[in-house]
Design an enzyme around this catalytic site. Structure first.
Site, PDB file in Angstrom:
ATOM      1  N   ARG A  54     -61.686  59.419 -13.384  1.00 40.16           N
ATOM      2  CA  ARG A  54     -62.942  59.890 -13.232  1.00 40.16           C
ATOM      3  C   ARG A  54     -63.612  59.512 -14.692  1.00 40.16           C
ATOM      4  O   ARG A  54     -64.937  59.256 -14.543  1.00 40.16           O
ATOM      5  CB  ARG A  54     -62.869  61.603 -13.161  1.00 40.16           C
ATOM      6  CG  ARG A  54     -62.424  61.991 -14.470  1.00 40.16           C
ATOM      7  CD  ARG A  54     -62.213  63.378 -14.293  1.00 40.16           C
ATOM      8  NE  ARG A  54     -63.668  64.100 -14.052  1.00 40.16           N
ATOM      9  CZ  ARG A  54     -63.806  65.406 -13.880  1.00 40.16           C
ATOM     10  NH1 ARG A  54     -62.514  66.106 -13.600  1.00 40.16           N
ATOM     11  NH2 ARG A  54     -64.700  65.788 -13.525  1.00 40.16           N
ATOM     12  N   ASP A  83     -67.096  68.302 -10.556  1.00 41.63           N
ATOM     13  CA  ASP A  83     -65.838  68.330  -9.814  1.00 41.63           C
ATOM     14  C   ASP A  83     -66.217  68.905  -8.599  1.00 41.63           C
ATOM     15  O   ASP A  83     -67.564  69.480  -8.329  1.00 41.63           O
ATOM     16  CB  ASP A  83     -65.052  69.465 -10.427  1.00 41.63           C
ATOM     17  CG  ASP A  83     -63.959  68.982 -11.452  1.00 41.63           C
ATOM     18  OD1 ASP A  83     -64.214  67.894 -11.732  1.00 41.63           O
ATOM     19  OD2 ASP A  83     -63.423  69.698 -11.971  1.00 41.63           O
ATOM     20  N   ASP A 138     -60.051  67.171 -20.065  1.00 41.15           N
ATOM     21  CA  ASP A 138     -61.267  67.802 -20.535  1.00 41.15           C
ATOM     22  C   ASP A 138     -61.002  67.611 -22.142  1.00 41.15           C
ATOM     23  O   ASP A 138     -61.675  67.493 -23.019  1.00 41.15           O
ATOM     24  CB  ASP A 138     -61.390  69.270 -20.251  1.00 41.15           C
ATOM     25  CG  ASP A 138     -61.915  69.366 -18.903  1.00 41.15           C
ATOM     26  OD1 ASP A 138     -63.031  68.840 -18.677  1.00 41.15           O
ATOM     27  OD2 ASP A 138     -61.150  69.683 -18.058  1.00 41.15           O
TER      28      ASP A 138
END
Length: 674
Positions: free
Chosen positions: A478, A494, A583
């Site tokens: 991503r 998401d 993250d």
């Protein structure tokens, strides 16, 4: 008769006067020694701060010292154009092959090799390498001749020497470049060799020691000068001291002084450093302490002088003009003192605070030579966050990076691309796509399909293009710099995220004001866990936070390039193995670049209350991280060498968002409480 005699006498006197003008004065001129011709003294450093002493004598007007025998530069015929083959760098790019150690090496050398092997420069195949790096062994004189299979006379080789070795003059360099600590100015080859800083033995390997400056503006009680002494200590003196502080034979009163034994640097505005080469170690010490270094005619090349503009952080003064130098320091305006101190701290943190940064800066300088002078303009080298974090493979223009908009007097464009990551099997995020595409700022919707199931054939009709990208089923996918991303701003989502169009619009407007930061909806906060003696983080709602979840966050597309091509492979692998750590890693990266916290924007409670059991990656009450997730934070902190996260208590809400007016009159209607 007497009249004729008087005329003859006057003529004789006139003739003698003319003879004296034509003959005697030249004789007098020959008797007076001629003044030396004004020319630049050989072996003297470049005058870095002519503005500071512009009313005093310039170096070319100062009488020269007795001529000194200068040593011939090593491999004097070598230059970048004659001794380096850039054609070897066109295939795989700038790749570095580091020769393995042939014998026992020090711990510092072992870490240097590990740092290069874990970087994006490294290659295991010598044939595809653009540069071959050889560590100079610390052995007695006469035993330093390199033995390397691909030596080839030293062409495209870099001999790295962090500490001056006794065998330096016996090293058979050939056509090899030399990266040496504090090289003498008479043997340094500008544009070919690289001048390194002289590092102490206990210098941090990664991360680095932070700067020690607590206050940029000098305090009234702070001493003006600190002088490096021969025995290893420092001596401070106030503004009433004599101008010949560094002259041991000065008979004038030195004024009140205070001695500081050892390596402890006193709190002073300026630090005077003699020009001898052993004193080069004091140079970095002053940078770290925020004391403006005043170099008294240094005989060594300043570190990384090819790219660093030292006029913004240091002063090179003539030791033969002590009164003028001291007077100029006393009269320096506070604004210039502030600029010098800030720049000194920036250079320390960016290029000198660790061995790893010194090595990577060296390699980046050589890469700039290959790509050309425009690869890293002076602004990128001499402005935060520095050239190591402004990859030339992304762009050579400062206006393309998120942290130079303010300096360029510009702002990012008013459009963004939404990148929706679909991993778990299920229905496509049709509702989310419609909400995001309804934003007036949305230019394109990209769906990164990493699910095992094939993507659907039909997608909802929206007013902007929709592109499906096949992923590789890795969490780090991503953050890959896909060519389909066409805007500076990226909205990372998401598939299970739930946002309204008003929330997207407001968050993007906030990001436009802070393009170097991450702007998100849900937050985490990190803390030091005394029980486990390590770092941890929590998803509990609190006033303080330090991370935003990338399941719904705006950030600049440059961070995709930095994530993929700059981070060590070990950290990206760790993020793939523990998905929630991605993250943390992205927040680590942005905080390390900006040294600023993220920004939180409001998120509608109706979305959170709609889900009592949110799915992984869902926007809603985030579950507490597990023990394995907590361990990844400590591994990432070790990989960065420090904890880069910065805490904040700031949340930005839209104006008029709670005013008692009709909802129809409000710009962000869905942010009003239901």
């Amino acid at each position: 008769m007497q009249s004729w005699r008087r005329k003859s006498l006057w003529l004789a006197l006139l003739a003698s006067w003319l003879l004296s003008l034509l003959g005697v004065f030249p004789l007098l001129r020959l008797a007076v020694p001629a003044r030396p011709q004004a020319r630049r003294p050989q072996g003297w450093p470049r005058w870095l701060d002519a503005e500071l002493l512009q009313s005093f004598s310039q170096p070319e007007k100062v009488p020269e010292d007795a001529p000194q025998s200068s040593k011939a530069p090593r491999s004097g015929s070598c230059s970048w154009g004659t001794c380096f083959d850039t054609s070897k760098c066109r295939g795989a790019g700038f790749k570095v092959f580091a020769y393995p150690a042939a014998g026992p090496i020090s711990e510092t050398q072992r870490r240097i090799l590990a740092s290069i092997e874990g970087s994006h420069y490294h290659t295991l195949r010598p044939a595809e390498a653009c540069l071959h790096l050889l560590l100079s062994p610390d052995t007695p004189a006469g035993e330093c001749s390199p033995v390397a299979p691909q030596w080839n006379g030293g062409k495209n080789h870099l001999v790295l020497r962090l500490h001056p070795a006794s065998c330096s003059r016996n090293f058979q360099l050939g056509q090899a470049m030399v990266a040496e600590a504090s090289p003498p100015v008479d043997t340094f080859r500008p544009g070919f060799d690289v001048a390194l800083p002289l590092l102490p033995e206990a210098h941090p390997f990664r991360g680095g020691a932070p700067g020690q400056l607590q206050q940029h503006s000098p305090h009234p009680g702070v001493a003006l000068l600190a002088l490096a002494e021969e025995r290893g200590g420092w001596r401070t003196a106030d503004t009433n001291s004599s101008a010949c502080l560094w002259d041991g034979h000065c008979e004038q009163d030195r004024g009140p002084e205070q001695s500081h034994p050892g390596a402890t640097l006193p709190n002073a505005t300026f630090c005077l450093i003699p020009g001898r080469r052993p004193d080069a170690l004091r140079f970095l010490q002053t940078l770290q302490a925020g004391c403006i270094p005043v170099l008294l005619s240094p005989r060594w090349e300043l570190p990384f002088s090819e790219v660093i503009d030292w006029t913004k952080a240091a002063i090179v003064a003539d030791e033969r003009l002590p009164f003028q130098v001291l007077a100029a320091l006393q009269e320096m305006p506070p604004t210039r003192v502030l600029v010098l101190r800030q720049q000194a701290q920036f250079l320390w943190d960016t290029y000198f605070s660790s061995v790893e940064k010194v090595i990577h800066t060296t390699l980046e300088i050589i890469q700039d030579r290959i790509l050309g002078a425009s690869a890293h303009p002076s602004l990128l080298w001499n402005s935060p966050p520095g050239a190591l974090l402004a990859l030339s493979t992304f762009s050579t223009s400062p206006s393309d990076f998120p942290f130079y908009y303010l300096q360029q007097g510009s702002r990012p464009a008013g459009r963004f691309n939404a990148l929706i990551w679909v991993k778990a099997p299920g229905q496509p995020p049709l509702k989310l796509i419609q909400a995001v595409a309804g934003s007036q700022h949305c230019a394109k919707v990209l769906v990164l399909w990493s699910s095992e199931k094939p993507p659907p054939l039909r997608w909802p009709e929206i007013a902007v293009p929709l592109i499906v990208i096949e992923g590789h089923r890795k969490v780090s996918d991503r953050f890959f710099p896909y060519s389909a991303i066409s805007t500076d701003a990226i909205l990372s989502l998401d598939a299970h995220s739930s946002l309204s169009t008003s929330e997207v619009d407001f968050a993007f407007v906030v990001w436009q004001s802070f393009p170097e930061r991450m702007v998100g909806f849900l937050t985490w906060s990190h803390f030091w866990d005394e029980a486990r003696n390590g770092w941890g983080y929590t998803a509990k709602r609190a006033n303080e936070f330090s991370m935003v979840l990338t399941s719904a966050a705006f950030y600049h597309r440059y961070y995709h390039t930095l994530f993929t091509h700059s981070l060590p492979k070990a950290l990206r692998t760790l993020a793939d193995e523990t998905p929630t750590c991605v993250d943390v890693l992205m927040n680590f990266l942005v905080a390390a670049v900006t040294k600023l916290p993220p920004i939180k924007v409001p998120y509608g409670k109706q979305h959170q209350e709609a889900r009592s059991l949110p799915a992984p990656g869902d926007l809603g009450p985030a579950p507490e991280p597990q023990h394995a997730d907590q361990n990844c934070m400590n591994q990432m902190a070790a990989g960065f060498g420090h904890m880069p996260l910065v805490s904040s208590r700031l949340r930005l809400d839209p104006v008029l968002f709670k005013d008692p007016v009709s909802v129809l009159r409000k710009k962000y209607r869905s942010l009003e409480k239901p």
